[in-house]
Design an enzyme around this catalytic site. Structure first.
Site, PDB file in Angstrom:
ATOM      1  N   ASP A 182     -35.817 -31.106  36.361  1.00 43.34           N
ATOM      2  CA  ASP A 182     -36.554 -29.980  35.827  1.00 43.34           C
ATOM      3  C   ASP A 182     -35.510 -28.909  35.509  1.00 43.34           C
ATOM      4  O   ASP A 182     -34.389 -28.947  36.026  1.00 43.34           O
ATOM      5  CB  ASP A 182     -37.598 -29.493  36.848  1.00 43.34           C
ATOM      6  CG  ASP A 182     -38.668 -28.637  36.189  1.00 43.34           C
ATOM      7  OD1 ASP A 182     -39.744 -28.498  36.766  1.00 43.34           O
ATOM      8  OD2 ASP A 182     -38.414 -28.140  35.064  1.00 43.34           O
TER       9      ASP A 182
HETATM   10  C1  GLC Z   1     -40.256 -25.697  33.573  1.00 40.50           C
HETATM   11  C2  GLC Z   1     -41.297 -26.642  34.069  1.00 40.50           C
HETATM   12  C3  GLC Z   1     -41.278 -27.978  33.376  1.00 40.50           C
HETATM   13  C4  GLC Z   1     -40.813 -27.788  31.944  1.00 40.50           C
HETATM   14  C5  GLC Z   1     -39.384 -27.326  31.987  1.00 40.50           C
HETATM   15  C6  GLC Z   1     -38.865 -26.987  30.579  1.00 40.50           C
HETATM   16  O1  GLC Z   1     -39.798 -24.871  34.587  1.00 40.50           O
HETATM   17  O2  GLC Z   1     -41.415 -26.852  35.476  1.00 40.50           O
HETATM   18  O3  GLC Z   1     -42.595 -28.534  33.432  1.00 40.50           O
HETATM   19  O4  GLC Z   1     -40.915 -29.013  31.242  1.00 40.50           O
HETATM   20  O5  GLC Z   1     -39.179 -26.208  32.826  1.00 40.50           O
HETATM   21  O6  GLC Z   1     -39.558 -25.880  30.080  1.00 40.50           O
END
Ligand code: GLC
Length: 756
Positions: free
Chosen positions: A235
Site C-alpha cells: 500500500d
Molecule cells: C491508499 C489506500 C489504497 C490505495 C493507495 C493508493 O492509502 O489504502 O487503497 O490504493 O493508497 O492511493
C-alpha cells in the site's frame, strides 16, 4: 524461480542498482522503466469503483485526490456487495478495465475485499461484505472482468485491514483460525480462482509483524500455500524497511522513495543482509507483470461512456435493498393523480461515493429529484424541500417548509443519509447514527403524513431501529455512484424491482456488534476477540435480535421455495453435496431472488457459528415462473481450520443445510451426513496420554513405557482415566524417568517406517 517468459533474461542483463531501482516506484503512480532494455514504465492507480487517474495538467500534488480525470463512477463496493450478482460485477470489471486501458492504466488498484468487522470502519463503503464467501465470489468476478481487458488488478488490503484508526501501525491480533476462516478467505478464493496480477499488502501489522514485510503472510500463505505467482505491491507508504519487505516477499514498494529504498537494498546485498536472489525474484515478477500488461497498453476502442453510465444505473438499481415496504406503499404510480413531497437535500445533491483514494471525478452525475421529475406522469405533482443542511446544523425554516409540503402531499419521500466526510479512508466513525437533524425532520414529517418513504444514501450501515417505525418503506440506496439518482427513481416508480440483499447485518444498536468491545483497540493493538463470530456468524449463533439480517431484502413480488433435495456424492476431500430446490415467483411482477445456502455443523469437536453462507445464486423469474436450482457444496464448505492439525479439517458426521432468503429467513432445511476419515491430530510431546493411546502407532509405544512403571496402577482403568488428560511431557516428568519420550519417538518412527 522457473522463468515463465523473457523476464528472467532481461533481469540478468540488469545491474544490481537497476534491479533495486525497479522495486521502488517512480513518482506516485508509476513503475521505473529501463529504456536501454526496452522495459517501459507502467501506471498503477485507483479503483476500485472508477478509474481515478491524476490529471497530469492539474499541477499541484500528485496525491491531490480531487484532481483526477473524469471516469465512470460506479456504485461503491458496499452497494455492489448488496447486488449478490456475480455476472453484474464481472461486467462492471470489464467496463473498469476498458476505461483503464483508454487512460493508459496498467493496474487498477482494487477490489477492496476486507471484511466489515465493525460498522464503524471508515472504509466499509469500499468493501463488499461481512462474509468472506460473498466478498470472495464478488471480488473474483471484478478481477476476472477487469483482467479480461488486459488490465491488472490489485486485490486489497492484504490482510486484516479492518479499521482506519492507527491503520499504519496498529497490530491486528488475530488467531490463525479466525484469519483463515474470515480475514484471509476472500483473498484465498480470489487468488486461487481469479488469479489477480497483483496483491496489495496492507498498512497494518498482523500479530505484531507489518503485512508489507510479513514472510508468513506474503510467502508461506500467499505463495507457498495458495500458489500466487503475481506481484505483491505495498500500500502506498506501507513499507517500513525495504530490506525486510523484499526478503518477506514484497516485490514493489509504492510510491517512490526517490532512491532511498533502492540504496538500502543495494547496501543490504553488499553487506550480506539480503540475498540478491530475493531481489531477482521480485524483479522477474515485476517484469512479468509489465510484459502481461503489454496487451493492455495497446490502444483499444474508446469506451462508450453512455453505455457505462447505463451500466452504473443498472448496478445501482440491482444493489439497492428494500428493507421494509409496509402495505406495499412502494412502488409509487408515476401516473397517479397525486402529490408527492420530495424532501431532503440528498435528492438534489446526491451522496454517491466515499472519501479518500477511491474518489472519482464522474463523467456525469444524476440526481434523484430530476430523475423523478423526468419520470413522473402529467398528473403526478412533485414538490421539493431540502429539509436539512448537509452541515448538520439545525435550520428550523427548512424543517417547517418540509413539514408543510408533506402535509399537503399524499406521500412524502425523504432522502436521508450520511453527509460527506462522515465516512472516509483515514478515519473511522464514532457512531452509526443518522444525523440528528435528519431524524428530527423525519419525526416532524411523520406527524403530519403517515405515508412516509425513506431513501438512504450511506456507505457504512446506519442504525435504523430508532426511527424506521416512522416510515412505511425504507430503501437502502448505499453510495450508488454517478447514476444512483436515476436508479432510485427507477426503483421508486417500479421500473426496476428491487433485488439487493444486505451484505452486512444492520444491528439494532452498535453495541450489539460482536467487535464492539474490541474496536478500534488501543496502545498499538486491536484484539479480534470475537474470533470467527463476525456479523451474522455472531448474531445468529447467540440468536440476538437485529434490525435487518444478513441477506435480507424485499421485492415488489414474492418468492416460494420448495422441493428441497440433497444428494451426497463421495466422501472426505472428494465429497460433493448437491443442493436442489424449486424457486417460484409467487407474486404479481417479475423479479430477482437471491437464494442463499447456509451450512451448520450440528456436532463438531470445536465451537462453530450456527450457520455460514456457503453458496448463493441470483435468479430472475417472471411472475408465476419456477426454476430448478442446484448448488454444489464441497469439502471445504463443511470444514473448519484447525491449528492443531495445521490445516482445514472435515469432521465426519451430521450437518444441516438451510436454503433461504436471508440468514434468518430459512425456508427449507434438511440434515445431511458427510462421511470422512476421522481426523487424527499429529502427535506431539504436548499431546495427551489419551491422544497417544488412541493413536495406532503411538499407543503401543506409550503403553510399553507405561507397563514398565512399577506399582503405577496404570493398569487400573480408573487410574488411567485420571492421567489421560496429562500431556506426555508432564507424564514423563512424573514417571521418574520410566516414560522416556525419546524412546517412544524412536518406537513411533520404527512403527511408521514399517508401515511404509
Ligand atoms: C491508499 C489506500 C489504497 C490505495 C493507495 C493508493 O492509502 O489504502 O487503497 O490504493 O493508497 O492511493
Amino acid at each position: 524461480m522457473q522463468e515463465k517468459t523473457g523476464a528472467g533474461a532481461v533481469a540478468s542483463a540488469l545491474t544490481l542498482e537497476e534491479k533495486a531501482s525497479l522495486l521502488c516506484g517512480q513518482g506516485a503512480w508509476k513503475t521505473v522503466g529501463v529504456e536501454r532494455l526496452g522495459v517501459p514504465s507502467i501506471v498503477l492507480t485507483d479503483g476500485p469503483h472508477g478509474v481515478r487517474l491524476q490529471d497530469p495538467n492539474a499541477g499541484g500534488s500528485a496525491f491531490d485526490i480531487n484532481a483526477s480525470l473524469p471516469a465512470t463512477c460506479f456504485p461503491t463496493a458496499a452497494a455492489l456487495g448488496s447486488s449478490w450478482d456475480v455476472d453484474l460485477l464481472a461486467r462492471i470489471g470489464e467496463a473498469l478495465g476498458a476505461e483503464s486501458r483508454a487512460a493508459g492504466v496498467s493496474v487498477l488498484l482494487g477490489p477492496g475485499v476486507n471484511i466489515k468487522r465493525s460498522p464503524l470502519c471508515g472504509r466499509n463503503f469500499e468493501y463488499l461484505s461481512e462474509d468472506p464467501l460473498l466478498g470472495g465470489h464478488l471480488g473474483a468476478a471484478l478481477v476476472r472482468g477487469v483482467q479480461s481487458t488486459g488490465v491488472g488488478t490489485s486485490v486489497k488490503h492484504f490482510a486484516a485491514n479492518n479499521q482506519e484508526t492507527e491503520r499504519m501501525r496498529i497490530s491486528a491480533e488475530v488467531d490463525e483460525r479466525t484469519l483463515r476462516e474470515i480475514y484471509l478467505a476472500a483473498f484465498e478464493h480470489i487468488v486461487t480462482t481469479a488469479k489477480p496480477r497483483t496483491v496489495m499488502a496492507a498498512y497494518n501489522k498482523i500479530n505484531g509483524v507489518h503485512a508489507a514485510q510479513n514472510p508468513w503472510l506474503l510467502t508461506q500463505v500467499l505463495r507457498d500455500q495458495w500458489g500466487f505467482d503475481g506481484l505483491v505491491v505495498s500500500d502506498w507508504g506501507a513499507v517500513l524497511d525495504p530490506v525486510s519487505a523484499v526478503a518477506a516477499g514484497l516485490d514493489l514498494e509504492m510510491p517512490s522513495t526517490n532512491g532511498f529504498s533502492a540504496q538500502r537494498l543495494v547496501q543490504a546485498v553488499g553487506d550480506g543482509r539480503l540475498d540478491e536472489a530475493a531481489i531477482d525474484r521480485a524483479v522477474v515478477r515485476l517484469l512479468e507483470l509489465i510484459e502481461w500488461t503489454a496487451a493492455g497498453r495497446e490502444p483499444a476502442a474508446a469506451p462508450d461512456l453512455d453505455v457505462h453510465h447505463a451500466l452504473a444505473r443498472q448496478a445501482a438499481a440491482e444493489s439497492a435493498v428494500l428493507l421494509k415496504n409496509d402495505d406495499a406503499i412502494l412502488p409509487l404510480d408515476p401516473d397517479a393523480d397525486a402529490a408527492v413531497a420530495v424532501i431532503g437535500e440528498f435528492a438534489r445533491t446526491p451522496r454517491y461515493q466515499g472519501a479518500g483514494s477511491s474518489r472519482v471525478t464522474p463523467t456525469r452525475l444524476d440526481n434523484a429529484l430530476d430523475a423523478l421529475r423526468d419520470a413522473a406522469g402529467e398528473k403526478l405533482r412533485l414538490s421539493f424541500s431540502p429539509g436539512f443542511l448537509l452541515s448538520g446544523d439545525e435550520e428550523p425554516q427548512l424543517v417547517s417548509e418540509a413539514v408543510a409540503a408533506a402535509e399537503a402531499a399524499d406521500v412524502a419521500v425523504l432522502f436521508l443519509g450520511l453527509p460527506e466526510g462522515v465516512e472516509s479512508e483515514g478515519h473511522d466513525r464514532d457512531d452509526i447514527d443518522l444525523p440528528a437533524v435528519q431524524v428530527r425532520l423525519l419525526e416532524a414529517v411523520a406527524r403530519v403524513n403517515r405515508n412516509v418513504v425513506v431513501v438512504l444514501a450511506n456507505g457504512g450501515v446506519v442504525e435504523v431501529a430508532g426511527w424506521h417505525r416512522h416510515a412505511r418503506a425504507v430503501l437502502e440506496g448505499w453510495l450508488g455512484g454517478q447514476a444512483g439518482g436515476s436508479a432510485i427513481a427507477d426503483l421508486l416508480f417500479g421500473r426496476v424491482n428491487p433485488s439487493g440483499r444486505l451484505a452486512e447485518t444492520i444491528p439494532l444498536r452498535l453495541a450489539d456488534n460482536p467487535s464492539y468491545l474490541n474496536f478500534p483497540g488501543g496502545e498499538g493493538t486491536v484484539t479480534y476477540g470475537e474470533r470467527v463470530y463476525v456479523g451474522y456468524r455472531y448474531y445468529d449463533t447467540v440468536d440476538a435480535p437485529v434490525a435487518y439480517p444478513f441477506g435480507h431484502g424485499l421485492s415488489y413480488t414474492s418468492f416460494a421455495y420448495s422441493d428441497l433435495d440433497i444428494r451426497v456424492d463421495g466422501s472426505g476431500d472428494d465429497v460433493v453435496v448437491r443442493v436442489r430446490f424449486t424457486l417460484t415467483n409467487s407474486g404479481p411482477v417479475a423479479g430477482k431472488e437471491v437464494a442463499q445456502v447456509y451450512v451448520g455443523d450440528t456436532a463438531s469437536s470445536v465451537d462453530r457459528p450456527a450457520r455460514e453462507l456457503k453458496a448463493f445464486t441470483k435468479v430472475a423469474l417472471a411472475a408465476g415462473e419456477s426454476a430448478q436450482v442446484e448448488l454444489a457444496l464441497y469439502a471445504r464448505d463443511f470444514s473448519y481450520f484447525s491449528t492443531t492439525h495445521d490445516g482445514w479439517v472435515l469432521e465426519p458426521g451430521e450437518f444441516v443445510i438451510h436454503v433461504g432468503a436471508s440468514s434468518r429467513d430459512l425456508r427449507l432445511s434438511a440434515p445431511v451426513t458427510v462421511h470422512a476419515p476421522e481426523p487424527v491430530a499429529p502427535l506431539t510431546d504436548e499431546s495427551t496420554v489419551a491422544q497417544w493411546l488412541a493413536d495406532p502407532a503411538g499407543g503401543p509405544a506409550l503403553r510399553a513405557s507405561l507397563d514398565r512403571i512399577p506399582g503405577s496402577g496404570l493398569g487400573d482403568p480408573a487410574i488411567l482415566r485420571m492421567v489421560e488428560s496429562l500431556p506426555l511431557t508432564r507424564l514423563a516428568a512424573l514417571s521418574g524417568g520410566h516414560v522416556d519420550i525419546d524412546d517412544i519417538r524412536r518406537q513411533l518412527a520404527q512403527a511408521s517406517a514399517q508401515e511404509l
